[in-house]
Each structure stands twice: as structure tokens, then as C-alpha cells.
Design a protein around this motif. Structure first.
Motif, PDB file in Angstrom:
ATOM      1  N   ARG A  71      -3.397  14.061   5.918  1.00  0.00           N
ATOM      2  CA  ARG A  71      -2.602  13.194   6.802  1.00  0.00           C
ATOM      3  C   ARG A  71      -1.260  12.843   6.167  1.00  0.00           C
ATOM      4  NH1 ARG A  71      -4.279   9.128  10.618  1.00  0.00           N
ATOM      5  NH2 ARG A  71      -2.412   8.075  11.358  1.00  0.00           N
ATOM      6  N   PHE A  72      -1.260  12.672   4.851  1.00  0.00           N
ATOM      7  CA  PHE A  72      -0.054  12.251   4.125  1.00  0.00           C
ATOM      8  C   PHE A  72       0.185  13.218   2.961  1.00  0.00           C
ATOM      9  CE2 PHE A  72      -1.811   8.330   5.970  1.00  0.00           C
ATOM     10  CZ  PHE A  72      -0.703   7.859   6.673  1.00  0.00           C
ATOM     11  N   PRO A  73       0.755  14.387   3.235  1.00  0.00           N
ATOM     12  CA  PRO A  73       0.932  15.378   2.160  1.00  0.00           C
ATOM     13  C   PRO A  73       2.023  15.010   1.166  1.00  0.00           C
ATOM     14  CG  PRO A  73       1.847  16.191   4.219  1.00  0.00           C
ATOM     15  CD  PRO A  73       1.139  14.917   4.556  1.00  0.00           C
ATOM     16  N   GLU A  74       2.902  14.062   1.516  1.00  0.00           N
ATOM     17  CA  GLU A  74       3.977  13.666   0.600  1.00  0.00           C
ATOM     18  C   GLU A  74       3.884  12.173   0.320  1.00  0.00           C
ATOM     19  OE1 GLU A  74       7.800  14.936   1.888  1.00  0.00           O
ATOM     20  OE2 GLU A  74       7.227  17.054   1.996  1.00  0.00           O
ATOM     21  N   ILE A  75       3.311  11.842  -0.833  1.00  0.00           N
ATOM     22  CA  ILE A  75       3.139  10.445  -1.247  1.00  0.00           C
ATOM     23  C   ILE A  75       4.007  10.221  -2.477  1.00  0.00           C
ATOM     24  CG2 ILE A  75       1.491   8.734  -2.098  1.00  0.00           C
ATOM     25  CD1 ILE A  75      -0.687  10.329  -0.556  1.00  0.00           C
ATOM     26  N   ASP A  76       4.883   9.229  -2.394  1.00  0.00           N
ATOM     27  CA  ASP A  76       5.827   8.994  -3.486  1.00  0.00           C
ATOM     28  C   ASP A  76       5.181   8.306  -4.676  1.00  0.00           C
ATOM     29  OD1 ASP A  76       8.238   9.959  -2.073  1.00  0.00           O
ATOM     30  OD2 ASP A  76       7.768   8.300  -0.730  1.00  0.00           O
ATOM     31  N   LEU A  77       4.343   7.316  -4.396  1.00  0.00           N
ATOM     32  CA  LEU A  77       3.794   6.475  -5.455  1.00  0.00           C
ATOM     33  C   LEU A  77       2.391   6.045  -5.060  1.00  0.00           C
ATOM     34  CD1 LEU A  77       4.048   4.681  -8.015  1.00  0.00           C
ATOM     35  CD2 LEU A  77       5.161   2.964  -6.582  1.00  0.00           C
ATOM     36  N   ALA A  78       1.471   6.051  -6.014  1.00  0.00           N
ATOM     37  CA  ALA A  78       0.111   5.590  -5.761  1.00  0.00           C
ATOM     38  C   ALA A  78      -0.330   4.628  -6.840  1.00  0.00           C
ATOM     39  CB  ALA A  78      -0.851   6.774  -5.689  1.00  0.00           C
ATOM     40  N   LEU A  79      -0.978   3.541  -6.429  1.00  0.00           N
ATOM     41  CA  LEU A  79      -1.651   2.630  -7.348  1.00  0.00           C
ATOM     42  C   LEU A  79      -3.133   2.979  -7.301  1.00  0.00           C
ATOM     43  CD1 LEU A  79       0.003  -0.813  -6.440  1.00  0.00           C
ATOM     44  CD2 LEU A  79       0.854   1.004  -7.924  1.00  0.00           C
ATOM     45  N   VAL A  80      -3.695   3.414  -8.437  1.00  0.00           N
ATOM     46  CA  VAL A  80      -5.081   3.852  -8.446  1.00  0.00           C
ATOM     47  C   VAL A  80      -5.950   2.833  -9.175  1.00  0.00           C
ATOM     48  CG1 VAL A  80      -4.714   5.344 -10.494  1.00  0.00           C
ATOM     49  CG2 VAL A  80      -6.672   5.749  -8.975  1.00  0.00           C
ATOM     50  N   HIS A  81      -7.010   2.380  -8.481  1.00  0.00           N
ATOM     51  CA  HIS A  81      -7.957   1.419  -9.042  1.00  0.00           C
ATOM     52  C   HIS A  81      -8.975   2.176  -9.894  1.00  0.00           C
ATOM     53  CE1 HIS A  81      -7.382  -1.854  -5.691  1.00  0.00           C
ATOM     54  NE2 HIS A  81      -6.250  -1.274  -6.030  1.00  0.00           N
ATOM     55  N   LEU A  82      -9.020   1.861 -11.178  1.00  0.00           N
ATOM     56  CA  LEU A  82      -9.890   2.552 -12.124  1.00  0.00           C
ATOM     57  C   LEU A  82     -10.958   1.599 -12.659  1.00  0.00           C
ATOM     58  CD1 LEU A  82      -7.089   4.518 -13.995  1.00  0.00           C
ATOM     59  CD2 LEU A  82      -8.709   5.448 -12.340  1.00  0.00           C
ATOM     60  N   GLY A  83     -11.302   1.746 -13.924  1.00  0.00           N
ATOM     61  CA  GLY A  83     -12.168   0.803 -14.614  1.00  0.00           C
ATOM     62  C   GLY A  83     -13.608   1.219 -14.778  1.00  0.00           C
ATOM     63  N   GLY A  84     -14.096   2.146 -13.918  1.00  0.00           N
ATOM     64  CA  GLY A  84     -15.508   2.490 -14.014  1.00  0.00           C
ATOM     65  C   GLY A  84     -16.381   1.255 -13.917  1.00  0.00           C
ATOM     66  N   THR A  85     -16.114   0.414 -12.900  1.00  0.00           N
ATOM     67  CA  THR A  85     -16.867  -0.831 -12.730  1.00  0.00           C
ATOM     68  C   THR A  85     -18.354  -0.528 -12.605  1.00  0.00           C
ATOM     69  OG1 THR A  85     -14.983  -1.688 -11.474  1.00  0.00           O
ATOM     70  CG2 THR A  85     -17.046  -2.938 -11.355  1.00  0.00           C
ATOM     71  N   LYS A  86     -19.157  -1.229 -13.403  1.00  0.00           N
ATOM     72  CA  LYS A  86     -20.611  -1.060 -13.329  1.00  0.00           C
ATOM     73  C   LYS A  86     -21.262  -2.378 -12.939  1.00  0.00           C
ATOM     74  CE  LYS A  86     -21.367   2.956 -16.256  1.00  0.00           C
ATOM     75  NZ  LYS A  86     -22.004   3.486 -17.482  1.00  0.00           N
ATOM     76  N   LEU A  87     -22.060  -2.304 -11.871  1.00  0.00           N
ATOM     77  CA  LEU A  87     -22.855  -3.446 -11.462  1.00  0.00           C
ATOM     78  C   LEU A  87     -24.306  -3.204 -11.880  1.00  0.00           C
ATOM     79  CD1 LEU A  87     -21.415  -4.208  -7.902  1.00  0.00           C
ATOM     80  CD2 LEU A  87     -20.730  -5.162 -10.113  1.00  0.00           C
TER      81      LEU A  87
END
Length: 271
Positions: free
Chosen positions: A179-195
């Protein structure tokens, strides 16, 4: 300067562009305080946010990926202006409206909401996200990723900024780059959160690198990786897998409180 991105801590960032000011996933608990994650689970914060809530500028909107205590906390509930539009999931919007945030807007996947101003407009699109494996997903709050398309007064997109939200790598994300082949900037949520000690509910470094390869943004800023005790995957884990994937030139690492300039189709990498 057309705009800026400031990393405040966890998944909280201040985005300014074309006269708009947006805040993502407001989390202003201090070090040592606990975020509540439901079912009696909580996590202790390990670092202070870089900005206090009372020092925020006036906001045009808040973009909230989901209703978890490390993304929307009691400080945000008490301290944010209740007339601020909060763009979020339909479930979170219902809860927020009941709590006095009357202008909360709930979006299903692929639904859109537009903000208009003198400098142009922002089209906000809700995107797929998967917060837990299998049946466990039903036990966690629904989550969305978002695409922010900043348009000039002539309705031309100048900047596409994608926020992953708390998600695992999953086939339903494949539709985003189509849908969005051209993305200028991305904020990616990481952390490997474990519950519950072992259940992975956000991307670790390896999944994060695969996500960057899939979504294919020009520039990536990692967030949500070391603020809480539930995180199991360090930023160095992400650095390692990004380097292995040959994608290191796409990543910009921001310290808490650091600000970078935003220009059309561009995050300025150095001051």
C-alpha cells in the motif's frame, strides 16, 4: 526548518511538521514507577522521560497505538488537555471518551482520519499490527500501526512517517509496503517485550531487522527498547541483526531528548 522529531523515551516522540505538532504513545512515568499491563501484570520503569508532560508544546493530536500502561499512563491521563484529539484503536477511543477525552477517534485497520491546518494536512491511516502469538492476542488490547502522510497546501505528500506500534513480525504486515511502497521514515517498536517471563509480544532485534527489510523505509529510528523491566532484547541486539542484514545505513539512533530535523522526504541525519 520544516519540522523535527524528538525522542522522549519508550515509544513517546514529538513530531513537528508544516505547523502541526503530534505526540506518540504518551508515557511520562518516572524511573522506578510501575506501568500496569493488565491481568495483575506490571513493569518498573528504568529511565526517566526526557521531557516532562508540563513542558510539552500545544498538541494538534496524539497518536496512540494501543491502551497499555507503558503507552498511555496515569500521568498522560491527568496531564494532557482533554480537548486534544487522540487517534487510536476503536476500543481505546471508547475508553478515552468515557474518561473525558471526548475528541478521541477510533480507527479500524486501513481507516483514515485527516487533520487540516494552514500549513497543509495530515492523513492518518491505521495499519495492521499483531501484539501476541495465536490465541493470546485476544487477551491483549487491540493495537494499530499508523502511517502519517504530511501534505502541503496543494495536497502533495511531502513526508510519509510510519509508526509500527507494538507488533510482532506477521504476514498481515505484508500489505503495508504494498500500500505504501515509499516510506520516508519509520519508528519501530522493539524491545522483545516478554510477558509471564517467556511470551514474546513485541519484536526483538532479529524480528526488527526483518521488519526493516519488509517495510523498506528510507530511514528507521528504533524506539521502545530499554525503558522497562519486561524488555528482553537490547538495542545492541537490533544493531547486530541490522548489520547482518546489510541495512545499517538506514538506521538513525536517537538518544532520549535528542531532536533531528525533518525535511520533505527526509530525516536529517546530523546537525
Amino acid at each position: 526548518m520544516r519540522g523535527s522529531l524528538q525522542f522522549i523515551g519508550n515509544a513517546t516522540a514529538l513530531i513537528r511538521y508544516n505547523g502541526f505538532t503530534l505526540l506518540t504513545d504518551p508515557n511520562f512515568l518516572h524511573r522506578g514507577q510501575r506501568a500496569y499491563l493488565g491481568y495483575g501484570m506490571s513493569s518498573r520503569r528504568l529511565a526517566d522521560p526526557a521531557v516532562a508532560i508540563e513542558d510539552l508544546p500545544a498538541l494538534d493530536a496524539v497518536v496512540l497505538s494501543h491502551m497499555h500502561g507503558d503507552h498511555w499512563d496515569r500521568v498522560a491521563r491527568r496531564g494532557l488537555d482533554r480537548d486534544t484529539p487522540i487517534i487510536t484503536t476503536t476500543m481505546a477511543a471508547r475508553k478515552l471518551r468515557r474518561r473525558g477525552f471526548r475528541r478521541s477517534v477510533g480507527l479500524e485497520e486501513w481507516e483514515q482520519y485527516e487533520l487540516r491546518g494552514r500549513g497543509g494536512s495530515i492523513m492518518i491511516t491505521a495499519l495492521p499490527a499483531k501484539h501476541a502469538p495465536g490465541l493470546v492476542e485476544a487477551l491483549l488490547p487491540p493495537v494499530i500501526g499508523t502511517m502519517l502522510e504530511f501534505c502541503n497546501p496543494y495536497e502533495r505528500v511531502e513526508l510519509r512517517l510510519h509508526i509500527s506500534g507494538d507488533t510482532l513480525l506477521d504476514r498481515r504486515l505484508d500489505a503495508i509496503p504494498r500500500r505504501f511502497p515509499e516510506i520516508d521514515l519509520a519508528l519501530v517498536h522493539l524491545g522483545g517485550t516478554k510477558l509471564l517471563g517467556s511470551l514474546l509480544v513485541t519484536m526483538d532485534g532479529e524480528q526488527g531487522a526483518s521488519w526493516v527489510d519488509l517495510i523498506h523505509p528510507r530511514t528507521v529510528v528504533p524506539v521502545h527498547y530499554d525503558d522497562y523491566t519486561v524488555f528482553s532484547s537490547s538495542l545492541n541486539d537490533f544493531r547486530h541483526h541490522i548489520a547482518q542484514a546489510g541495512l545499517a545505513d538506514r538506521v538513525v539512533y536517537l538518544e532520549r531528548g535528542e531532536t533531528r530535523e525533518l525535511a520533505p522526504h527526509h530525516l536529517v541525519r546530523h546537525h
